[in-house]
Scaffold this active site. Structure first.
Site, PDB file in Angstrom:
ATOM      1  N   GLY A  46       0.814  -1.330  -0.044  1.00 46.34           N
ATOM      2  CA  GLY A  46      -0.112   0.111   0.066  1.00 46.34           C
ATOM      3  C   GLY A  46       0.948   1.327   0.171  1.00 46.34           C
ATOM      4  N   GLN A  51       2.992   9.905   1.153  1.00 44.32           N
ATOM      5  CA  GLN A  51       4.305   9.242   1.187  1.00 44.32           C
ATOM      6  C   GLN A  51       5.190   9.466  -0.188  1.00 44.32           C
ATOM      7  OE1 GLN A  51       2.335   5.158   2.324  1.00 44.32           O
ATOM      8  NE2 GLN A  51       4.309   5.065   3.140  1.00 44.32           N
ATOM      9  N   CYS A  96       6.236   0.058   7.396  1.00 39.90           N
ATOM     10  CA  CYS A  96       5.661   1.192   6.491  1.00 39.90           C
ATOM     11  C   CYS A  96       7.043   1.418   5.664  1.00 39.90           C
ATOM     12  CB  CYS A  96       5.258   2.297   7.382  1.00 39.90           C
ATOM     13  SG  CYS A  96       4.754   3.799   6.538  1.00 39.90           S
ATOM     14  N   LEU A  97       6.465   1.914   4.489  1.00 40.13           N
ATOM     15  CA  LEU A  97       7.680   2.338   3.504  1.00 40.13           C
ATOM     16  C   LEU A  97       8.353   3.451   3.981  1.00 40.13           C
ATOM     17  CD1 LEU A  97       5.945   1.097  -0.061  1.00 40.13           C
ATOM     18  CD2 LEU A  97       7.521  -0.099   1.175  1.00 40.13           C
ATOM     19  N   HIS A 138      -4.481   1.258   7.488  1.00 37.44           N
ATOM     20  CA  HIS A 138      -3.370   1.946   7.641  1.00 37.44           C
ATOM     21  C   HIS A 138      -2.791   3.020   6.542  1.00 37.44           C
ATOM     22  CE1 HIS A 138       1.463   1.216   7.886  1.00 37.44           C
ATOM     23  NE2 HIS A 138       1.346   2.084   6.839  1.00 37.44           N
ATOM     24  N   GLU A 139      -3.496   2.833   5.232  1.00 35.61           N
ATOM     25  CA  GLU A 139      -3.129   4.039   4.413  1.00 35.61           C
ATOM     26  C   GLU A 139      -4.129   5.057   4.468  1.00 35.61           C
ATOM     27  OE1 GLU A 139      -0.884   3.397   2.728  1.00 35.61           O
ATOM     28  OE2 GLU A 139      -0.443   1.451   2.941  1.00 35.61           O
ATOM     29  N   HIS A 142      -2.866   7.254   7.081  1.00 31.10           N
ATOM     30  CA  HIS A 142      -1.701   8.269   6.450  1.00 31.10           C
ATOM     31  C   HIS A 142      -2.378   9.514   6.129  1.00 31.10           C
ATOM     32  CE1 HIS A 142       2.081   6.244   6.171  1.00 31.10           C
ATOM     33  NE2 HIS A 142       1.850   5.248   5.803  1.00 31.10           N
TER      34      HIS A 142
HETATM   35 ZN   LIG Z   1       2.734   3.499   5.775  1.00 30.92          ZN
END
Ligand SMILES: [Zn+2]
Length: 171
Positions: A46, A51, A96-97, A138-139, A142
């Site tokens: 995701g 991000q 998380c990226l 999660h997204e 963000h």
């Molecule tokens: Zn994340």
């Protein structure tokens, strides 16, 4: 299409509530395609607008096939997604990226319903459970400036905050 640099903790944009998208034009469509390519390249399941340094309510999600529920993996490109109902609890070890190297168990709703627009501006409703439900939460977090580490409590939260300081702030 292009692979974009992924914004890392502690960039302020990750803490900022993203704005609604008013019009789904070609720029937004290109952005969603680039986000998908960036997510697959990372690799991740995701990716949200902030991000890639874009404070807009956009996200892409592809959690792959789910043998438990028989759900076939597919790519979701979502504009202005919102959770309209949630039930149950599930714990899953998230990463998380934007926060490489940190993985912790987070408790979230196990089943959710998300309403959004797709890249063609059509309204879509997603009934999600398991990993897809976790990833969507999660997204969407963000988009509200919330990181998974913000969902931790107590001792675990203190330990992770220390790790974040050490890994990302060098203190
Ligand atoms: Zn994340």
């Amino acid at each position: 299409m292009a692979i974009l640099p992924i914004v890392k903790y502690p960039d302020q944009i990750l803490k900022t509530k993203a704005s609604e998208v008013d019009e789904i034009n070609s720029e937004i469509k290109t952005m969603l395609s680039n986000m998908a390519e960036t997510m697959y390249d990372a690799p991740g399941i995701g990716l949200a607008g902030p991000q890639i340094g874009t404070s807009l309510r956009l996200c892409v999600v592809d959690v792959g096939d789910d043998e438990a529920t028989g759900r076939i993996g597919r790519l979701y490109k979502l504009v202005n997604p919102e959770i309209v109902s949630k039930e149950g609890r599930i714990k899953y070890e998230e990463g998380c990226l934007s926060i490489p190297g940190i993985h912790e168990f987070v408790e979230r709703a196990s089943k959710i319903v998300v309403k959004a627009k797709n890249e063609d501006g059509e309204s879509v409703t997603i009934e999600a459970e398991g990993l897809l439900a976790i990833c969507l939460q999660h997204e969407i977090d963000h988009l509200d400036g919330i990181l998974f580490t913000d969902r931790l409590t107590g001792l675990k939260r203190r330990i992770v905050l220390k790790k974040l300081q050490k890994n990302f702030l060098g203190t």
